[in-house]
Design an enzyme around this catalytic site. Structure first.
Site, short mmCIF file in Angstrom:
data_model
loop_
_atom_site.label_atom_id
_atom_site.label_comp_id
_atom_site.label_asym_id
_atom_site.label_seq_id
_atom_site.Cartn_x
_atom_site.Cartn_y
_atom_site.Cartn_z
N ARG A 88 12.02 -19.45 2.73
CA ARG A 88 12.88 -19.98 3.78
C ARG A 88 14.22 -20.41 3.20
O ARG A 88 14.31 -20.77 2.03
CB ARG A 88 12.22 -21.17 4.48
CG ARG A 88 11.09 -20.77 5.41
CD ARG A 88 10.57 -21.94 6.20
NE ARG A 88 10.09 -23.00 5.34
CZ ARG A 88 10.74 -24.12 5.07
NH1 ARG A 88 11.90 -24.37 5.64
NH2 ARG A 88 10.20 -25.02 4.27
N LYS A 230 8.32 -20.06 11.47
CA LYS A 230 8.66 -21.47 11.42
C LYS A 230 9.74 -21.83 12.45
O LYS A 230 9.81 -22.99 12.87
CB LYS A 230 9.07 -21.89 10.01
CG LYS A 230 7.86 -22.07 9.05
CD LYS A 230 6.93 -23.15 9.51
CE LYS A 230 5.91 -23.76 8.59
NZ LYS A 230 5.15 -23.05 7.61
N HIS A 250 1.99 -30.05 11.50
CA HIS A 250 2.00 -29.06 10.41
C HIS A 250 0.69 -29.25 9.64
O HIS A 250 0.65 -29.97 8.65
CB HIS A 250 3.22 -29.30 9.52
CG HIS A 250 3.43 -28.23 8.49
ND1 HIS A 250 3.91 -28.50 7.23
CD2 HIS A 250 3.23 -26.90 8.55
CE1 HIS A 250 3.98 -27.37 6.55
NE2 HIS A 250 3.59 -26.38 7.32
N SER A 269 4.21 -27.45 2.10
CA SER A 269 3.97 -26.12 1.54
C SER A 269 3.30 -26.20 0.16
O SER A 269 3.71 -26.98 -0.69
CB SER A 269 5.31 -25.39 1.42
OG SER A 269 5.08 -24.09 1.00
N LYS A 273 -3.28 -26.18 2.68
CA LYS A 273 -3.74 -26.08 4.08
C LYS A 273 -4.50 -24.78 4.30
O LYS A 273 -5.62 -24.78 4.83
CB LYS A 273 -2.54 -26.13 5.05
CG LYS A 273 -1.82 -27.44 5.09
CD LYS A 273 -0.68 -27.45 6.11
CE LYS A 273 0.39 -26.43 5.83
NZ LYS A 273 1.09 -26.59 4.55
N THR A 274 -3.88 -23.67 3.91
CA THR A 274 -4.51 -22.36 4.15
C THR A 274 -5.76 -22.21 3.30
O THR A 274 -6.82 -21.80 3.79
CB THR A 274 -3.50 -21.23 3.85
OG1 THR A 274 -2.37 -21.40 4.71
CG2 THR A 274 -4.12 -19.87 4.10
N ASP A 288 -2.04 -23.49 9.88
CA ASP A 288 -0.70 -24.06 9.64
C ASP A 288 -0.09 -24.90 10.76
O ASP A 288 0.62 -25.85 10.47
CB ASP A 288 0.25 -22.92 9.30
CG ASP A 288 1.51 -23.38 8.58
OD1 ASP A 288 1.37 -24.05 7.55
OD2 ASP A 288 2.61 -23.08 9.05
N ARG A 352 3.28 -13.50 -0.11
CA ARG A 352 2.59 -13.91 1.13
C ARG A 352 1.85 -12.76 1.79
O ARG A 352 2.26 -11.60 1.68
CB ARG A 352 3.63 -14.40 2.15
CG ARG A 352 4.30 -15.69 1.78
CD ARG A 352 3.50 -16.87 2.25
NE ARG A 352 4.11 -18.12 1.87
CZ ARG A 352 3.68 -19.32 2.26
NH1 ARG A 352 2.65 -19.43 3.08
NH2 ARG A 352 4.27 -20.40 1.85
P1 ATP Z 1 2.27 -23.28 3.29
O1 ATP Z 1 2.64 -24.38 4.24
O2 ATP Z 1 3.44 -22.82 2.47
O3 ATP Z 1 1.54 -22.15 3.96
P2 ATP Z 1 -0.30 -24.28 2.28
O4 ATP Z 1 -0.44 -25.76 2.44
O5 ATP Z 1 -1.03 -23.42 3.22
O6 ATP Z 1 1.26 -23.92 2.18
P3 ATP Z 1 -1.76 -22.84 0.31
O7 ATP Z 1 -1.26 -21.50 0.72
O8 ATP Z 1 -3.17 -23.17 0.64
O9 ATP Z 1 -0.78 -23.97 0.79
O10 ATP Z 1 -1.49 -22.95 -1.25
C1 ATP Z 1 -2.24 -23.70 -2.15
C2 ATP Z 1 -2.18 -22.93 -3.46
O11 ATP Z 1 -2.65 -23.75 -4.50
C3 ATP Z 1 -3.06 -21.71 -3.41
O12 ATP Z 1 -2.42 -20.68 -4.13
C4 ATP Z 1 -4.33 -22.18 -4.13
O13 ATP Z 1 -5.01 -21.13 -4.75
C5 ATP Z 1 -3.74 -23.12 -5.15
N1 ATP Z 1 -4.65 -24.19 -5.61
C6 ATP Z 1 -4.99 -24.41 -6.89
N2 ATP Z 1 -5.81 -25.45 -7.00
C7 ATP Z 1 -6.00 -25.95 -5.77
C8 ATP Z 1 -6.76 -27.04 -5.25
N3 ATP Z 1 -7.47 -27.83 -6.04
N4 ATP Z 1 -6.73 -27.25 -3.91
C9 ATP Z 1 -5.99 -26.46 -3.10
N5 ATP Z 1 -5.25 -25.42 -3.55
C10 ATP Z 1 -5.26 -25.15 -4.87
MN MN Z 2 -0.38 -22.00 4.61
#
Ligand code: ATP
Ligand code: MN
Length: 561
Positions: A88, A230, A250, A269, A273-274, A288, A352
C-alpha cells in the site's frame, strides 16, 4: 444490474464500447515477453474496446493469460507482478474534502484531504484511460450479512484485478446480480494511469481517492490489489458505524465447529490475523474485515488475502492448499518448473495470495457468527518483551484498543522492511476515516454489555529483541489461542505483570511454563527490564499524546514502567 444498465452507468464517465479511443499505438508484432507485464504497465489502447461484465473466474483467467497479465503456477494460481508498488501507498490515499463529509473525517496523518477539483481531474483522466481500453467490470458486495451489505461496481483495466475483486468481495447471488438497483459505490481501477504529482496534487504517480459525496473510489498508478480491498474497507468503516450502528473492525474471525463461540483477532499487518484464523479445528468467518452488529459478527469480504512469505505446507497447510486455480498471487517468485518459491522475497517481502473463502476447507459458508465470546489483540513485539499471552480487564482492553501497538514487519507498506514499533489506534487506523473514539466507544459499549474475555497475544519476538531473540513458534501461539478459546488458560490462575500491568497466566496446556514469563526467557534479566521499561514509556507517551481525554481508569490500566 443488467449489462445494459452497467453500460449506461459507465457512459456517465464517457466510457462506451467502441468509442472514446485516444490513440492506437503502432501495431508492430511483438515477441512475447518472458515475464508477464507488470499490472501497472499501461498497455496499448484499443481501437475497439470491449466491456466484459461479471465474467466467471475461469474466463477472467483466460483473458488475463491471453493479455499476458500473468502466468499460471504449477497449482493453477494466476501469478502477477504488480510493478512499482508491491504494498500500500498510505501517503497516496486521499479523501475528497467537502462540506457534509469533512466534519466527520479524522484528518491527519492517515486521512489526507484532496480538493474536488484535483479529484475530478484524476477521475476524468482515469475514465478517459479506461474508455480507450478493454474493461472488466465486476459487481460485488461488502457485507456477508445482507442487512448491512453495500454493493460495489468495480471497473478494472486488468482482467487479473477483476478476478481479484471477484474473489475478495462477497459474490452476489444470481438474483442479486440481476437486481436493477444502482450500486452503492462505483470503483474505477486504472493501474496504468499515472498521475502527475504536481498538477494532480497527489504527491506521486499513484492515487487512491475516496469521494463520499458521489460515492466513488478512483485508484490510479498502482497495481497492488490490496489498495482495492482496503479502500472499500475504508468506505465501509465510514458508512456502517454512522448509518447502521455497526462496529467495523480490522480483525479476523472464527467460530467453533457448531457455529458458536465466535472469536475475533484484531491486529495490524503481519501480526497473524490470516494465519491464526486458518485453523482446521474451527470455522473461518473471515481473515481481515468484519462488522459487529446487533445480530453478531459478519465478514465484509468473500475471500482472503494472505501473506505468502515463507509459506510452508506443513506449518500452514490451509493457506498453502488455498493457492490453486482461482487464486491470484502477487509478486511470488516462480521456479522454472512453475512451482512457487515462497522463500524468495527478491521482488518484495509482501508477497500475497488472494483466494475465495471456499478455498479454506473449514470456512463458515454464511460468513456470519454470533457475538464474540473471546477477543484477541494480536501484537508483533519486535522488542521481545511483551508476554506471549495476557488477559486484559475491560479497562485494559480499552487501553490497548486505542493504543494498537505492534512492530511492522514484511513491508506491506511501501518502503518498510525492518521491524519498527508502531502505534495505530483500533489496530487499523490507516483504514478508519472517522474519529478513533467513535469505534473505541462502540467497542467499549459492547464489552460492557457482553462479557467477552479479552487477551493480548504477542505473535512477535521472545527471548530477546528481533535479531537476537526468536519469533515465537506458530505451534506455541496456536496452543495459547486454543487455551484462551477453551477457557483452560484461566484454570491455573494469573499474576499481574509489574511493568505492563496485564494478567499473565501461570500455565497453558501444551506450552512450557517458561514461555509464559517473558523476563525469564532473556539471558540477561537486567537488560530485559531496561527494554521493557523503554517500551512501557513509549506506550505512555503515545497515550498522553493521543488519548489524554480518556478517563483515568483507562489510563491507569496501561503499562506502569
Ligand atoms: P495483513 O493485515 O497484512 O493481512 P495479518 O495480520 O493477516 O496481516 P498474517 O498474514 O497472518 O498477518 O502474517 C503473519 C505472518 O507471520 C505469517 O507469514 C506467519 O507465517 C508468520 N508468523 C510467524 N510466527 C508466527 C506466530 N507465532 N503467530 C502468527 N504468525 C506467525
Ligand atoms: Mn491478513
Amino acid at each position: 444490474m443488467r449489462r445494459s444498465n452497467v453500460m449506461k452507468l459507465l457512459a456517465r464517465f464517457g466510457i462506451n464500447e467502441g468509442e472514446g479511443v485516444i490513440s492506437v499505438p503502432d501495431a508492430q508484432p511483438r515477441t512475447p515477453p518472458a515475464e508477464p507485464r507488470a499490472t501497472d504497465d499501461p498497455g496499448p489502447a484499443s481501437s475497439d474496446p470491449r466491456v466484459s461484465v461479471d465474467l466467471p473466474a475461469a474466463a477472467l483467467i483466460e483473458q488475463a493469460l491471453a493479455r499476458r497479465e500473468g502466468v499460471l503456477d504449477a497449482a493453477g494460481a494466476l501469478h502477477l507482478r504488480t510493478g512499482a508498488y508491491t504494498g500500500r501507498a498510505p501517503k497516496s490515499r486521499f479523501i475528497v474534502e467537502e462540506a457534509g463529509v469533512s466534519e466527520r473525517i479524522a484528518w491527519g496523518a492517515v486521512n489526507h484531504p484532496i480538493s474536488r477539483a484535483c479529484f475530478e481531474r484524476v477521475r476524468d483522466g482515469v475514465a478517459r484511460h479506461l474508455a480507450a481500453r478493454d474493461l472488466f467490470v465486476t459487481q460485488g458486495l461488502a457485507g456477508a450479512d445482507r442487512t448491512h451489505a453495500r454493493s460495489f461496481l468495480v471497473a478494472c483495466e486488468r482482467a487479473s484485478q477483476a478476478l481479484f475483486v471477484r474473489q475478495i468481495l462477497v459474490r452476489p447471488t444470481p438474483s442479486e446480480q440481476r437486481s436493477d438497483a444502482e450500486p452503492d459505490f462505483v470503483v474505477l481501477v486504472a493501474p496504468g494511469f499515472h498521475c502527475d504529482p504536481e498538477r494532480d496534487g497527489t504527491g506521486s504517480a499513484a492515487a487512491v481517492l475516496i469521494d463520499f459525496t458521489d460515492r466513488m473510489i478512483v485508484i490510479a498508478g498502482t497495481g497492488y490489489s490490496g489498495e482495492i480491498k482496503k479502500s472499500i474497507f475504508s468506505v465501509m468503516n465510514y458508512i456502517l458505524p454512522v448509518e447502521d450502528d455497526v462496529l467495523t473492525m480490522h480483525c479476523s474471525a472464527t467460530t467453533d465447529r457448531d457455529g458458536r463461540g465466535t472469536a475475533i483477532f484484531f491486529g495490524l499487518s503481519g501480526t497473524g490475523k490470516t494465519t491464526l484464523s486458518a485453523d482446521p479445528e474451527r470455522l473461518l468467518i473471515g481473515d481481515d474485515e468484519h462488522g459487529w452488529g446487533s445480530a453478531g459478527v459478519f465478514n465484509l469480504e468473500g475471500g482472503c488475502y494472505a501473506k505468502c512469505d515463507n509459506l510452508d505446507a506443513s506449518h500452514e497447510p490451509e493457506i498453502f492448499n488455498a493457492v490453486r486455480f482461482g487464486c491470484v498471487s502477487e509478486n511470488v517468485v516462480l521456479r522454472s518448473d512453475r512451482v512457487p518459491d515462497y522463500t524468495d522475497l527478491s521482488i518484495t517481502r509482501n508477497t500475497r495470495a488472494c483466494y475465495p473463502i471456499e478455498h479454506i476447507s473449514s470456512a463458515n459458508a454464511r460468513g456470519m457468527g454470533p457475538e464474540p465470546t473471546v477477543i484477541l489483540f494480536l501484537t508483533c513485539d519486535a522488542f521481545g518483551v511483551l508476554p506471549a499471552i495476557a488477559r486484559l480487564t475491560p479497562e485494559a482492553a480499552m487501553y490497548h484498543f486505542v493504543t494498537g501497538f505492534t512492530a511492522k514487519v514484511s513491508g506491506t507498506e511501501q518502503g518498510v522492511d525492518e521491524p519498527t514499533p508502531t502505534f495505530s489506534a483500533l489496530f487499523g487506523e490507516p483504514f478508519m476515516p472517522l474519529d478513533p473514539m467513535v469505534y473505541a466507544n462502540m467497542l467499549g459499549c459492547r464489552l460492557r454489555s457482553r462479557n467477552a474475555r479479552v487477551y493480548l497475544l504477542n505473535t512477535g519476538w521472545i527471548a530477546g529483541p528481533a535479531g537476537e531473540g526468536r519469533r515465537i513458534e506458530l505451534a506455541s501461539t496456536r496452543a495459547l489461542v486454543r487455551a484462551a478459546l477453551e477457557g483452560t488458560l484461566d484454570e491455573g490462575g494469573y499474576a499481574r505483570d509489574p511493568i505492563f500491568n496485564v494478567d499473565v497466566p501461570a500455565r497453558c496446556p501444551g506450552v512450557p511454563d517458561e514461555l509464559l514469563d517473558p523476563r525469564a526467557l532473556w539471558s540477561d534479566a537486567a537488560r530485559y527490564d531496561i527494554s521493557a521499561r523503554r517500551l512501557a514509556a513509549m506506550f505512555r507517551d503515545n497515550f498522553d499524546r493521543r488519548c489524554s481525554h480518556l478517563p483515568d481508569e483507562i489510563r491507569a490500566a496501561g503499562p506502569l514502567g
